[in-house]
Write a protein that holds these residues in place. Structure first.
Motif, PDB file in Angstrom:
ATOM      1  N   ARG A   1      29.587  79.068  29.615  1.00 16.32           N
ATOM      2  CA  ARG A   1      30.033  78.064  30.153  1.00 16.32           C
ATOM      3  C   ARG A   1      30.278  76.985  29.124  1.00 16.32           C
ATOM      4  NH1 ARG A   1      28.247  80.870  34.351  1.00 16.32           N
ATOM      5  NH2 ARG A   1      29.752  81.221  35.851  1.00 16.32           N
ATOM      6  N   ILE A   2      31.353  75.982  29.503  1.00 16.05           N
ATOM      7  CA  ILE A   2      31.808  74.946  28.628  1.00 16.05           C
ATOM      8  C   ILE A   2      31.774  73.668  29.423  1.00 16.05           C
ATOM      9  CG2 ILE A   2      32.605  76.273  26.658  1.00 16.05           C
ATOM     10  CD1 ILE A   2      35.189  76.340  28.134  1.00 16.05           C
ATOM     11  N   PHE A   3      32.078  72.477  28.683  1.00 21.29           N
ATOM     12  CA  PHE A   3      32.182  71.258  29.460  1.00 21.29           C
ATOM     13  C   PHE A   3      33.024  70.349  28.562  1.00 21.29           C
ATOM     14  CE2 PHE A   3      31.242  67.008  31.185  1.00 21.29           C
ATOM     15  CZ  PHE A   3      31.086  67.244  32.604  1.00 21.29           C
ATOM     16  N   VAL A   4      34.010  69.823  28.959  1.00 19.72           N
ATOM     17  CA  VAL A   4      34.868  68.803  28.385  1.00 19.72           C
ATOM     18  C   VAL A   4      34.342  67.462  29.056  1.00 19.72           C
ATOM     19  CG1 VAL A   4      37.028  67.730  28.238  1.00 19.72           C
ATOM     20  CG2 VAL A   4      36.788  70.376  28.218  1.00 19.72           C
ATOM     21  N   ASP A   5      34.093  66.455  28.109  1.00 17.52           N
ATOM     22  CA  ASP A   5      33.371  65.338  28.750  1.00 17.52           C
ATOM     23  C   ASP A   5      34.567  64.060  28.360  1.00 17.52           C
ATOM     24  OD1 ASP A   5      33.444  64.469  25.868  1.00 17.52           O
ATOM     25  OD2 ASP A   5      31.256  64.210  25.900  1.00 17.52           O
ATOM     26  N   GLU A   6      34.235  62.817  28.676  1.00 15.50           N
ATOM     27  CA  GLU A   6      35.299  61.702  28.718  1.00 15.50           C
ATOM     28  C   GLU A   6      35.582  61.346  27.265  1.00 15.50           C
ATOM     29  OE1 GLU A   6      31.845  60.075  31.763  1.00 15.50           O
ATOM     30  OE2 GLU A   6      32.427  62.113  30.706  1.00 15.50           O
ATOM     31  N   CYS A   7      34.611  61.698  26.551  1.00 16.33           N
ATOM     32  CA  CYS A   7      34.737  61.302  24.971  1.00 16.33           C
ATOM     33  C   CYS A   7      35.558  62.306  24.124  1.00 16.33           C
ATOM     34  CB  CYS A   7      33.469  61.328  24.323  1.00 16.33           C
ATOM     35  SG  CYS A   7      32.293  59.991  25.339  1.00 16.33           S
ATOM     36  N   ASP A   8      36.413  63.111  24.797  1.00  8.91           N
ATOM     37  CA  ASP A   8      37.031  64.082  24.123  1.00  8.91           C
ATOM     38  C   ASP A   8      36.368  65.211  23.162  1.00  8.91           C
ATOM     39  OD1 ASP A   8      39.330  62.844  25.100  1.00  8.91           O
ATOM     40  OD2 ASP A   8      39.837  61.491  23.486  1.00  8.91           O
ATOM     41  N   ARG A   9      35.306  65.548  23.985  1.00 11.89           N
ATOM     42  CA  ARG A   9      34.313  66.677  23.070  1.00 11.89           C
ATOM     43  C   ARG A   9      34.518  67.864  24.086  1.00 11.89           C
ATOM     44  NH1 ARG A   9      29.721  62.069  22.045  1.00 11.89           N
ATOM     45  NH2 ARG A   9      29.604  62.400  24.317  1.00 11.89           N
ATOM     46  N   LEU A  10      34.216  68.816  23.641  1.00  7.67           N
ATOM     47  CA  LEU A  10      34.129  70.014  24.357  1.00  7.67           C
ATOM     48  C   LEU A  10      32.682  70.604  23.903  1.00  7.67           C
ATOM     49  CD1 LEU A  10      35.001  72.504  25.769  1.00  7.67           C
ATOM     50  CD2 LEU A  10      35.406  73.775  23.613  1.00  7.67           C
ATOM     51  N   TRP A  11      31.764  70.636  24.909  1.00  2.65           N
ATOM     52  CA  TRP A  11      30.316  70.923  24.755  1.00  2.65           C
ATOM     53  C   TRP A  11      30.284  72.591  25.144  1.00  2.65           C
ATOM     54  CZ3 TRP A  11      25.859  67.567  24.519  1.00  2.65           C
ATOM     55  CH2 TRP A  11      26.268  66.197  24.369  1.00  2.65           C
ATOM     56  N   VAL A  12      29.389  73.147  24.227  1.00  2.00           N
ATOM     57  CA  VAL A  12      29.482  74.776  24.395  1.00  2.00           C
ATOM     58  C   VAL A  12      28.091  75.125  24.510  1.00  2.00           C
ATOM     59  CG1 VAL A  12      29.918  76.641  23.072  1.00  2.00           C
ATOM     60  CG2 VAL A  12      31.498  74.818  22.937  1.00  2.00           C
ATOM     61  N   LEU A  13      27.725  76.058  25.615  1.00  2.63           N
ATOM     62  CA  LEU A  13      26.360  76.346  25.829  1.00  2.63           C
ATOM     63  C   LEU A  13      26.379  77.901  25.219  1.00  2.63           C
ATOM     64  CD1 LEU A  13      23.550  76.122  26.861  1.00  2.63           C
ATOM     65  CD2 LEU A  13      24.430  76.655  29.043  1.00  2.63           C
ATOM     66  N   ASP A  14      25.784  78.095  24.196  1.00  6.21           N
ATOM     67  CA  ASP A  14      25.791  79.558  23.616  1.00  6.21           C
ATOM     68  C   ASP A  14      24.393  79.969  24.013  1.00  6.21           C
ATOM     69  OD1 ASP A  14      25.495  81.813  22.175  1.00  6.21           O
ATOM     70  OD2 ASP A  14      26.370  80.916  20.238  1.00  6.21           O
ATOM     71  N   ALA A  15      24.340  81.044  24.701  1.00  8.56           N
ATOM     72  CA  ALA A  15      22.932  81.653  25.316  1.00  8.56           C
ATOM     73  C   ALA A  15      22.245  82.481  24.484  1.00  8.56           C
ATOM     74  CB  ALA A  15      23.144  82.518  26.593  1.00  8.56           C
ATOM     75  N   GLY A  16      23.186  82.809  23.273  1.00  6.44           N
ATOM     76  CA  GLY A  16      22.436  83.496  22.034  1.00  6.44           C
ATOM     77  C   GLY A  16      21.981  84.968  22.615  1.00  6.44           C
ATOM     78  N   VAL A  17      22.379  85.586  23.828  1.00  8.18           N
ATOM     79  CA  VAL A  17      22.044  87.008  24.178  1.00  8.18           C
ATOM     80  C   VAL A  17      23.204  87.824  24.108  1.00  8.18           C
ATOM     81  CG1 VAL A  17      20.206  85.912  25.555  1.00  8.18           C
ATOM     82  CG2 VAL A  17      22.342  86.264  26.582  1.00  8.18           C
ATOM     83  N   ILE A  18      22.939  89.129  23.877  1.00  9.89           N
ATOM     84  CA  ILE A  18      24.017  90.071  23.694  1.00  9.89           C
ATOM     85  C   ILE A  18      23.691  91.454  24.795  1.00  9.89           C
ATOM     86  CG2 ILE A  18      24.843  89.462  21.404  1.00  9.89           C
ATOM     87  CD1 ILE A  18      23.421  91.891  20.268  1.00  9.89           C
TER      88      ILE A  18
END
Length: 482
Positions: free
Chosen positions: A179-196
């Motif tokens: 999942r991801i999250f767009v904040d009020e500072c025009d940033r896209l936060w990306v959560l990379d679980a690192g699992v396959i």
């Protein structure tokens, strides 16, 4: 001296919670409907009689049919519009030969791709495709708005070069984004679980990490790798929300949910460090761990998952509302408790975590989001629907509404976001995840959808509308409804 100050802080916080968290209210909720509780001569309180629209219940019709439960369909509202939809997921390759070669080498196996996370920024929709199985060539993509073709291939974000191959992994690149999250500072936060290969042979090939992109330039701002002592065996980090106050973009906090090992990791951007928080109210409920979806019965023991931040209170704090996936209950904790690393070096502050109410049996929810009108929207995964709650009202089933239920459109709504546009929209991705996991999708049918509804239309004629007075009647739930 420092310990003494900490003791005073903890004592005051507990006192505040003890007197303020009553009947689903918190000190961080502002009642917009005037005085709803009045004192009487013997010192007790009683609620003024207030009528409100009833909660649409039951949300799931448990009518036996051949020994299985059956869903109800739409409640009559037709609020969500389909923005994008696919029978099977494809990607926009640089050329047709490149795509054919990826299929030939099994770098791309179309039927192994499932869209999971969604968020919106201006003229783009962002979509994640975790590496559940082999054959997922890119794990984060985008699509344009307005829509030209509702079934176009996904465009890897920011481009193909940021996506590693699991066969020869480069851990500085994107591995498996949930999942991801767009904040009020025009940033896209990306959560990379690192699992396959989560479904076949789970491998933690890279440590979990947070990344942030500048959405105005699509440049990578930073990467933060979670320390090994904050990642447990079988951890699965699947959701993130970001806390920014007063446009202080460099002083943001990110809250990262570990759904399988029941923790929230707190990341401070200013300090560029993180710490893990634990509490027994992050755990799943055994009563809510049994699922029925279409003809499938399965068990998930998923813990803390959905998270929503309240507005900042006048005292400068805010609540994190959260719920485990396998639970019917919503909980809250002051963000200041999560942000105080000293507390978590001293066993945490258990009583700061409080249940605020129940969605009732069948009320499992994945993710949630809060609009500017202080209405929380949340998925109802077993009910093929989206619910809502005006946070100024007590969290009980008389004050929880249903925006829409539709087994056709909202079949297993998996992720939900509220965008930050001047006219706000709720965005939902539905993906038939249980069928993908435990059966076989029919690729002659539409399996995946991105849907949207404007916030004003979504709350119209529901108890979630802030103009509607709260219902102060209280319904006691049984233990198995929690």
């Amino acid at each position: 001296m420092q310990n003494f100050k900490t003791q005073i802080y903890v004592g005051l916080l507990l006192l505040t919670l003890a007197v303020a968290v009553v009947d689903g209210y918190s000190p961080f909720m502002q009642v917009r409907h005037g005085t709803v509780v009045r004192a009487i001569s013997d010192g007790n309180t009683t609620a003024e009689p207030v009528l409100a629209n009833p909660y649409i219940a039951p949300l799931v019709a448990l009518r036996p049919k051949s020994g299985k439960d059956e869903f109800t369909t739409s409640q009559g509202n037709d609020v969500f519009e389909v923005v994008y939809q696919w029978r099977i997921i494809d990607f926009q390759y640089p050329s047709l030969p490149a795509r054919n070669n990826a299929i030939r080498t099994k770098e791309f196996i179309p039927e192994n791709n499932l869209p999971l996370g969604v968020d919106r920024y201006r003229n783009r929709i962002f979509i994640t495709t975790p590496r559940w199985n082999p054959g997922v060539p890119a794990t984060l993509s985008y699509l344009p708005l307005p829509v030209q073709d509702p079934s176009i291939p996904l465009i890897p974000y920011p481009d193909w070069s940021f996506h590693t191959s699991p066969r020869n992994p480069d851990c500085s690149k994107l591995v498996s984004v949930y999942r991801i999250f767009v904040d009020e500072c025009d940033r896209l936060w990306v959560l990379d679980a690192g699992v396959i290969d989560t479904l076949t042979n789970l491998q933690q090939i890279c440590p979990p990490k947070l990344l942030a992109f500048n959405l105005q330039t699509d440049e990578l701002l930073f990467t933060y790798v979670l320390p090994p002592d904050q990642v447990k065996q079988d951890s699965l980090h699947t959701n993130v929300v970001v806390d920014v106050r007063d446009d202080q973009c460099d002083d943001a906090f990110a809250y990262v949910a570990d759904v399988w090992r029941y923790g929230i990791t707190v990341f401070s951007l200013r300090e560029f460090r993180s710490w893990r928080t634990t509490n027994y109210l992050y755990n799943p409920s055994p009563f809510a761990s049994d699922y029925n979806y279409l003809d499938l019965n399965f068990q998930w023991s998923d813990g803390v998952f959905g998270m929503t931040l309240s507005p900042v209170h006048r005292d400068g704090d805010r609540m994190l509302f959260y719920h485990p996936m396998s639970s019917y209950t919503e909980f809250q904790v002051p963000a200041s408790v999560l942000q105080n690393e000293t507390i978590w070096q001293n066993f945490g502050l258990a009583k700061a975590f409080q249940p605020i109410g129940s969605r009732g049996k069948g009320g499992q929810s994945s993710t949630s989001g809060l609009a500017r009108n202080n209405v929380q929207f949340f998925t109802l995964v077993q009910q093929s629907g989206v619910g809502c709650w005006d946070i100024a009202k007590p969290y009980n089933r008389n004050n929880l509404g249903v925006v829409e239920k539709s087994l056709d459109k909202l079949t297993f709504p998996n992720d939900l976001k509220v965008d930050r546009e001047p006219k706000q929209f709720v965005w939902v991705i539905s993906n038939k995840l249980p069928v993908f996991l435990y059966s076989k999708l029919n690729y002659t049918q539409i399996n995946f959808r991105v849907l949207s509804a404007d916030v004003q239309s979504a709350v119209l004629n529901t108890v979630c509308d802030p103009r509607t007075a709260p219902n102060l009647a209280y319904k006691q739930d049984s233990e198995c409804d929690q």
